[in-house]
Design a protein around this motif. Structure first.
Motif, PDB file in Angstrom:
ATOM      1  N   ASP B 239       0.840  -1.211   0.000  1.00 48.98           N
ATOM      2  CA  ASP B 239       0.000   0.000   0.000  1.00 48.98           C
ATOM      3  C   ASP B 239       0.871   1.256   0.000  1.00 48.98           C
ATOM      4  O   ASP B 239       0.586   2.229  -0.710  1.00 48.98           O
ATOM      5  CB  ASP B 239      -0.934   0.016   1.220  1.00 48.98           C
ATOM      6  N   GLU B 240       1.920   1.236   0.787  1.00 50.27           N
ATOM      7  CA  GLU B 240       2.823   2.392   0.778  1.00 50.27           C
ATOM      8  C   GLU B 240       3.518   2.510  -0.581  1.00 50.27           C
ATOM      9  O   GLU B 240       3.768   3.618  -1.073  1.00 50.27           O
ATOM     10  CB  GLU B 240       3.843   2.298   1.914  1.00 50.27           C
ATOM     11  N   GLY B 241       3.804   1.359  -1.172  1.00 50.66           N
ATOM     12  CA  GLY B 241       4.375   1.362  -2.515  1.00 50.66           C
ATOM     13  C   GLY B 241       3.418   1.959  -3.528  1.00 50.66           C
ATOM     14  O   GLY B 241       3.826   2.721  -4.419  1.00 50.66           O
ATOM     15  N   ILE B 242       2.140   1.638  -3.395  1.00 52.19           N
ATOM     16  CA  ILE B 242       1.140   2.199  -4.317  1.00 52.19           C
ATOM     17  C   ILE B 242       1.081   3.718  -4.174  1.00 52.19           C
ATOM     18  O   ILE B 242       1.098   4.455  -5.169  1.00 52.19           O
ATOM     19  CB  ILE B 242      -0.249   1.561  -4.067  1.00 52.19           C
ATOM     20  N   ALA B 243       1.047   4.176  -2.927  1.00 53.49           N
ATOM     21  CA  ALA B 243       1.025   5.632  -2.719  1.00 53.49           C
ATOM     22  C   ALA B 243       2.256   6.268  -3.365  1.00 53.49           C
ATOM     23  O   ALA B 243       2.165   7.317  -4.016  1.00 53.49           O
ATOM     24  CB  ALA B 243       0.968   5.959  -1.226  1.00 53.49           C
ATOM     25  N   ALA B 244       3.397   5.613  -3.210  1.00 50.78           N
ATOM     26  CA  ALA B 244       4.649   6.171  -3.754  1.00 50.78           C
ATOM     27  C   ALA B 244       4.615   6.224  -5.276  1.00 50.78           C
ATOM     28  O   ALA B 244       4.976   7.241  -5.883  1.00 50.78           O
ATOM     29  CB  ALA B 244       5.838   5.341  -3.273  1.00 50.78           C
ATOM     30  N   ILE B 245       4.166   5.132  -5.908  1.00 49.95           N
ATOM     31  CA  ILE B 245       4.198   5.152  -7.377  1.00 49.95           C
ATOM     32  C   ILE B 245       3.093   6.024  -7.958  1.00 49.95           C
ATOM     33  O   ILE B 245       3.209   6.509  -9.085  1.00 49.95           O
ATOM     34  CB  ILE B 245       4.167   3.745  -8.008  1.00 49.95           C
ATOM     35  N   CYS B 246       2.013   6.245  -7.199  1.00 54.43           N
ATOM     36  CA  CYS B 246       1.016   7.220  -7.668  1.00 54.43           C
ATOM     37  C   CYS B 246       1.676   8.596  -7.776  1.00 54.43           C
ATOM     38  O   CYS B 246       1.471   9.320  -8.759  1.00 54.43           O
ATOM     39  CB  CYS B 246      -0.176   7.266  -6.709  1.00 54.43           C
ATOM     40  N   PHE B 300      -4.388  12.059  -1.933  1.00 52.59           N
ATOM     41  CA  PHE B 300      -5.235  11.216  -1.084  1.00 52.59           C
ATOM     42  C   PHE B 300      -4.455   9.976  -0.625  1.00 52.59           C
ATOM     43  O   PHE B 300      -4.439   9.635   0.573  1.00 52.59           O
ATOM     44  CB  PHE B 300      -6.478  10.809  -1.880  1.00 52.59           C
ATOM     45  N   ALA B 301      -3.778   9.326  -1.568  1.00 50.85           N
ATOM     46  CA  ALA B 301      -3.025   8.124  -1.227  1.00 50.85           C
ATOM     47  C   ALA B 301      -1.902   8.450  -0.240  1.00 50.85           C
ATOM     48  O   ALA B 301      -1.674   7.704   0.726  1.00 50.85           O
ATOM     49  CB  ALA B 301      -2.444   7.488  -2.497  1.00 50.85           C
ATOM     50  N   ALA B 302      -1.219   9.560  -0.451  1.00 48.41           N
ATOM     51  CA  ALA B 302      -0.124   9.924   0.451  1.00 48.41           C
ATOM     52  C   ALA B 302      -0.649  10.162   1.867  1.00 48.41           C
ATOM     53  O   ALA B 302      -0.030   9.747   2.850  1.00 48.41           O
ATOM     54  CB  ALA B 302       0.583  11.178  -0.069  1.00 48.41           C
ATOM     55  N   LEU B 303      -1.800  10.822   1.950  1.00 48.68           N
ATOM     56  CA  LEU B 303      -2.362  11.118   3.271  1.00 48.68           C
ATOM     57  C   LEU B 303      -2.922   9.865   3.934  1.00 48.68           C
ATOM     58  O   LEU B 303      -3.022   9.799   5.154  1.00 48.68           O
ATOM     59  CB  LEU B 303      -3.449  12.194   3.149  1.00 48.68           C
ATOM     60  N   MET B 304      -3.316   8.880   3.139  1.00 50.97           N
ATOM     61  CA  MET B 304      -3.879   7.638   3.691  1.00 50.97           C
ATOM     62  C   MET B 304      -2.822   6.550   3.850  1.00 50.97           C
ATOM     63  O   MET B 304      -3.129   5.463   4.347  1.00 50.97           O
ATOM     64  CB  MET B 304      -5.010   7.132   2.786  1.00 50.97           C
ATOM     65  N   ALA B 305      -1.589   6.806   3.422  1.00 52.37           N
ATOM     66  CA  ALA B 305      -0.558   5.761   3.482  1.00 52.37           C
ATOM     67  C   ALA B 305      -0.280   5.348   4.917  1.00 52.37           C
ATOM     68  O   ALA B 305       0.074   4.199   5.178  1.00 52.37           O
ATOM     69  CB  ALA B 305       0.726   6.252   2.803  1.00 52.37           C
ATOM     70  N   GLY B 306      -0.442   6.262   5.849  1.00 50.24           N
ATOM     71  CA  GLY B 306      -0.184   5.941   7.244  1.00 50.24           C
ATOM     72  C   GLY B 306      -1.413   5.468   8.004  1.00 50.24           C
ATOM     73  O   GLY B 306      -1.367   5.273   9.223  1.00 50.24           O
ATOM     74  N   GLU B 307      -2.539   5.305   7.292  1.00 50.42           N
ATOM     75  CA  GLU B 307      -3.793   4.880   7.931  1.00 50.42           C
ATOM     76  C   GLU B 307      -3.620   3.492   8.544  1.00 50.42           C
ATOM     77  O   GLU B 307      -3.143   2.567   7.899  1.00 50.42           O
ATOM     78  CB  GLU B 307      -4.916   4.894   6.882  1.00 50.42           C
ATOM     79  N   GLU B 308      -4.020   3.356   9.814  1.00 48.41           N
ATOM     80  CA  GLU B 308      -3.834   2.079  10.511  1.00 48.41           C
ATOM     81  C   GLU B 308      -4.892   1.047  10.124  1.00 48.41           C
ATOM     82  O   GLU B 308      -4.624  -0.152  10.147  1.00 48.41           O
ATOM     83  CB  GLU B 308      -3.880   2.297  12.028  1.00 48.41           C
ATOM     84  N   ASN B 309      -6.086   1.513   9.816  1.00 49.92           N
ATOM     85  CA  ASN B 309      -7.162   0.576   9.455  1.00 49.92           C
ATOM     86  C   ASN B 309      -6.898   0.036   8.044  1.00 49.92           C
ATOM     87  O   ASN B 309      -6.962   0.773   7.060  1.00 49.92           O
ATOM     88  CB  ASN B 309      -8.498   1.323   9.508  1.00 49.92           C
ATOM     89  N   PRO B 310      -6.596  -1.287   7.957  1.00 51.73           N
ATOM     90  CA  PRO B 310      -6.185  -1.816   6.656  1.00 51.73           C
ATOM     91  C   PRO B 310      -7.275  -1.728   5.587  1.00 51.73           C
ATOM     92  O   PRO B 310      -6.964  -1.509   4.409  1.00 51.73           O
ATOM     93  CB  PRO B 310      -5.817  -3.271   6.942  1.00 51.73           C
ATOM     94  N   ALA B 311      -8.538  -1.870   5.994  1.00 49.11           N
ATOM     95  CA  ALA B 311      -9.604  -1.829   4.988  1.00 49.11           C
ATOM     96  C   ALA B 311      -9.726  -0.425   4.394  1.00 49.11           C
ATOM     97  O   ALA B 311      -9.835  -0.254   3.176  1.00 49.11           O
ATOM     98  CB  ALA B 311     -10.933  -2.257   5.614  1.00 49.11           C
ATOM     99  N   GLU B 312      -9.682   0.588   5.258  1.00 53.20           N
ATOM    100  CA  GLU B 312      -9.744   1.973   4.784  1.00 53.20           C
ATOM    101  C   GLU B 312      -8.546   2.299   3.902  1.00 53.20           C
ATOM    102  O   GLU B 312      -8.669   2.947   2.859  1.00 53.20           O
ATOM    103  CB  GLU B 312      -9.774   2.955   5.967  1.00 53.20           C
ATOM    104  N   ARG B 313      -7.379   1.846   4.362  1.00 51.36           N
ATOM    105  CA  ARG B 313      -6.162   2.145   3.617  1.00 51.36           C
ATOM    106  C   ARG B 313      -6.213   1.497   2.237  1.00 51.36           C
ATOM    107  O   ARG B 313      -5.899   2.109   1.219  1.00 51.36           O
ATOM    108  CB  ARG B 313      -4.946   1.654   4.406  1.00 51.36           C
ATOM    109  N   SER B 314      -6.652   0.253   2.225  1.00 54.10           N
ATOM    110  CA  SER B 314      -6.691  -0.482   0.965  1.00 54.10           C
ATOM    111  C   SER B 314      -7.680   0.145  -0.020  1.00 54.10           C
ATOM    112  O   SER B 314      -7.409   0.241  -1.225  1.00 54.10           O
ATOM    113  CB  SER B 314      -7.042  -1.944   1.279  1.00 54.10           C
ATOM    114  N   ARG B 315      -8.826   0.606   0.480  1.00 53.13           N
ATOM    115  CA  ARG B 315      -9.790   1.273  -0.403  1.00 53.13           C
ATOM    116  C   ARG B 315      -9.203   2.541  -0.997  1.00 53.13           C
ATOM    117  O   ARG B 315      -9.360   2.833  -2.188  1.00 53.13           O
ATOM    118  CB  ARG B 315     -11.066   1.617   0.371  1.00 53.13           C
TER     119      ARG B 315
END
Lengths: 403, 384
Positions: B239-246, B300-315
């Motif tokens: 997920d952090e990788g996705i935020a980074a490549i976005c 949005f992805a960068a701000l959600m990269a640190g989200e602890e809830n995996p379902a929210e982060r994944s969405r």
């Protein structure tokens, strides 16, 4: 960076939300949800309720009823109205002629018109477009000839939204046909719809509804004091007015509300042995639109944050053209999804201009089906009005890309 | 609600802009870096290390700066604009995230400083021939053998896997091939016996490797976190990788759009710049809009990269990836079209943006994969 609203902004949002809950007539809200036509009284009642709270004209100068809200508050307010859904205050009054009179009008005009414009005691319509002047608005041909203390107006306006309800019309008319540039000979004039020589003819749109009209002017005599600002400066005022139309142009809240409803209705519809909503193809189509909307919501917030930085009276942000283009595409996409939901019951045609054709018979098919196709047809207008999406492309090409 | 950078973030952005202008200001430099045996120039990597970029996301106790999603976004945005070829994504973002979130303290203390200081390169091997984009689809096995594990299997398209000193491998310690439980993560020495690597260039000019593991003996203390429960850490890292490549894709789109607009203003046909043609103007406006929408979702992805809830982060990540992938395709294809023949040539920079964007589209799941995943997860509009 932070996408969340401050505690004060959240408190404001909750205040707006509870005001809407307590004051919006359930029947008006139901009409909006179901895509039925809202009537004059729905809009008048709602704007009066807003005005009683001080919220009909929040973006006007404070001395005329404005609230001095931040761009974030203005955004939250409009988003909440759209999501409720509630009618917006009449844009011709609050976003168009009101700010023009407040900024460029005479003291007499301000005193005569602004209170009633804010409270919707006066219903305004917009006399801009003509058969030969659409995107090229400055090509308008309606004339206003000065004779003594009067202007005499001749010509034809068209696409005049809700002129059938209007008390007054603000008109762009050519006062100097000899001006070097076509933009230079235009004036901004206020006309009482009851003046002899003004006639309104309905135009029925492809959905069957009557929301726009032709307005004809045949030797219409208007007191010269109804000229706003200076003669031949009307184009400047029109540009100012169109710049005021920007906030909320993406109608994110409207699309949010519609997508939620589409999701609900897709649970009611059967598809094979499942709910329509359980069909992967449908979910993916729906989700794809939700993603675009989420992206646009953040783009909108970026524009709002920029407006907050620039101050309220800066020039219009050309990025708001992005909001218009994507916002209209998404709104139109929701109408396509709604037709997907109702399936075969998209077909029955129920609307009619003639009151005697209205019956009390039960609807054909599910009660939410009747509005699907008319809304789809009607909402093609969204990418045409307010500066067509092609005009918005040209604005971006020039102002952002420097072509 | 604001989109402003903090003072520290502004300094970070300024320093990386300066660094990249120096190291990537001329496109020939990039093409020269690629000719190094590892596919990048160690001197550039060392400069990243000296300037603190490699330490960015790590905790201060391990020599890091405690940076978050926005900091990584600022770095990746510039990498995207520069078409950087160093293994930052593999080593710092992906492997770094696995260690940050999964490693026990002793392991973190031993290895994170190696990443942060640039002393060793790390890679994450989480894809297999049959898995496509499903992280839980793992055939590689890790069998307990005394105090060690024995790893057996094949890992595919491991980013920067050929130059890595250490490789983090997902392997099955329990359960069937597509079960969510039973996946463990191991940190293996790339030179360990039984590890064989076949490195290759990727379409976008970077490097990857096919990695075979034949009875690779891994001491039990190189198990990352808890046995059988590695998937959550792996998903978080990706997920952090996705935020980074976005962010990287947005950087590349913005640079490619700017390149295209410049080209249109100078290229003349029929006696006028082709930027005077409305059909072409409108297309570049649509490219701008696509990039802006992608940028909103990258934020949005960068701000959600640190989200602890995996379902929210994944969405959040799936929604961002769909938008960015679609925008990337639109911008890449149309930039090539608007350039005409020159856009088709290997010597011109534009085509390399197109290729990088195309690879980023598919990396960690293409638009179809993430749209399906998000559609199954329910409405995006209910998200926090």
């Amino acid at each position: 960076m932070d996408l969340s609203f401050s505690p004060e902004e959240v408190a404001f949002r909750d205040e707006v939300r509870s005001f809407i809950r307590d004051h919006l007539a359930p029947e008006t809200r139901a009409k909006l949800i179901e895509g039925r036509e809202i009537g004059k009284q729905d809009i008048v009642d709602w704007q009066k309720a807003l005005h009683a709270r001080g919220w009909a004209v929040p973006h006007w100068p404070v001395e005329y009823g404005g609230q001095n809200w931040s761009p974030v508050q203005e955004y939250i307010f409009l988003d909440e109205l759209q999501m409720a859904p509630a009618p917006s205050a009449l844009p011709f009054n609050v976003s168009m002629v009101g700010p023009v009179i407040a900024t460029f009008g005479s003291a007499e005009q301000k005193a005569k018109f602004l209170p009633g414009t804010a409270n919707l005691d006066i219903w305004w319509c917009q006399g801009f477009s003509e058969p030969g002047a659409g995107s090229d608005l400055a090509g308008l041909k309606t004339t206003a000839r000065r004779e003594g203390d009067e202007y005499i107006i001749n010509g034809q306006k068209t696409w005049t939204t809700l002129a059938q309800y209007a008390d007054w019309i603000f008109v762009l008319a050519r006062t100097n046909p000899a001006a070097a540039k076509k933009q230079e000979g235009i004036s901004f004039i206020l006309v009482d719809m009851k003046t002899p020589g003004v006639s309104v003819r309905p135009i029925q749109l492809i959905d069957g509804g009557h929301e726009v009209n032709e307005v004809w002017f045949d030797e219409v005599r208007v007191p010269a004091e109804n000229l706003v600002g200076q003669e031949n400066k009307g184009w400047d005022y029109a540009k100012f007015l169109l710049g005021n139309e920007r906030m909320g142009i993406a109608r994110i809240g409207t699309s949010k509300q519609r997508l939620k409803r589409i999701r609900e209705l897709a649970k009611l519809e059967r598809f094979g042995d499942t709910q329509l909503l359980d069909q992967p193809w449908f979910r993916e189509k729906l989700t794809a639109v939700e993603i675009e909307l989420k992206a646009l919501e953040i783009t909108q917030l970026r524009v709002v944050a920029e407006a907050r930085k620039r101050g309220k009276h800066g020039t219009p942000d050309p990025n708001s053209s992005i909001l218009k283009i994507k916002g209209s595409e998404i709104q139109q996409a929701t109408t396509e999804l709604m037709m997907d939901v109702v399936g075969p019951y998209v077909m029955p045609f129920g609307a009619s201009l003639d009151d005697e054709d209205q019956t009390n018979e039960p609807p054909i098919g599910p009660d939410y089906a009747a509005a699907a196709a008319p809304t789809y047809f009607n909402w093609r207008k969204i990418s045409i009005y307010g500066g067509s999406n092609e005009i918005q492309h040209s604005i971006i090409a020039k102002a952002i890309l420097g072509f | 609600m604001d989109f402003d950078l903090t003072d520290d973030q502004r300094l970070l952005q300024d320093s990386i802009v300066k660094l990249m202008a120096n190291r990537y200001g001329n496109f020939d430099l990039r093409q020269a870096y690629r000719k190094h045996p590892e596919g990048f120039d160690r001197a550039v990597w060392d400069e990243y290390a000296q300037s603190g970029l490699l330490a960015l996301p790590f905790a201060e106790e391990y020599g890091g700066f405690g940076g978050g999603g926005v900091d990584t976004m600022l770095v990746m945005d510039q990498f995207g604009k520069s078409l950087a070829v160093e293994p930052y994504l593999a080593s710092v973002v992906l492997a770094g995230a696995v260690l940050r979130h999964g490693a026990q303290p002793a392991m973190a203390a031993e290895f994170i400083p190696m990443i942060a200081g640039g002393e060793a390169l790390f890679a994450l091997a989480c894809t297999e021939r049959a898995s496509r984009y499903d992280l839980h689809d793992v055939s590689t096995t890790a069998r307990r053998d005394g105090a060690d594990y024995l790893l057996e299997g094949e890992k595919s398209v491991v980013l920067a896997g050929d130059s890595a000193d250490y490789i983090i491998v997902s392997a099955r310690t329990a359960g069937g091939r597509r079960e969510l439980a039973g996946i463990s993560l191991f940190l293996i020495d790339a030179k360990a016996e039984g590890v064989s690597r076949r490195g290759y260039a990727t379409q976008d000019g970077l490097r990857a490797a096919e990695i075979s593991l034949a009875s690779v003996r891994v001491p039990a203390d190189r198990l990352i976190g808890t046995a059988d429960a590695g998937l959550a850490t792996l998903e978080r890292a990706v997920d952090e990788g996705i935020a980074a490549i976005c962010a990287e894709a947005v950087g590349a789109m913005e640079a490619l759009n700017a390149l295209t607009v410049d080209y249109m203003k100078t290229r003349k046909q029929f006696g006028v710049p082709i930027s005077s043609f409305q059909a072409l103007q409108f297309r570049s406006v649509d490219m701008l809009i696509a990039a802006e929408q992608a940028k909103s979702m990258a934020i949005f992805a960068a701000l959600m990269a640190g989200e602890e809830n995996p379902a929210e982060r994944s969405r959040a990540m799936s929604s961002a990836k769909v938008q960015v992938a679609r925008s990337a395709r639109f911008v890449g294809q149309n930039a090539t079209q608007l350039h005409g023949g020159i856009g088709m040539t290997m010597e011109y920079k534009g085509g390399h943006y197109f290729k990088r964007l195309t690879m980023l589209e598919g990396l960690f799941g293409d638009a179809d994969h993430h749209l399906r995943r998000l559609a199954q997860a329910g409405s995006l509009l209910d998200a926090a």
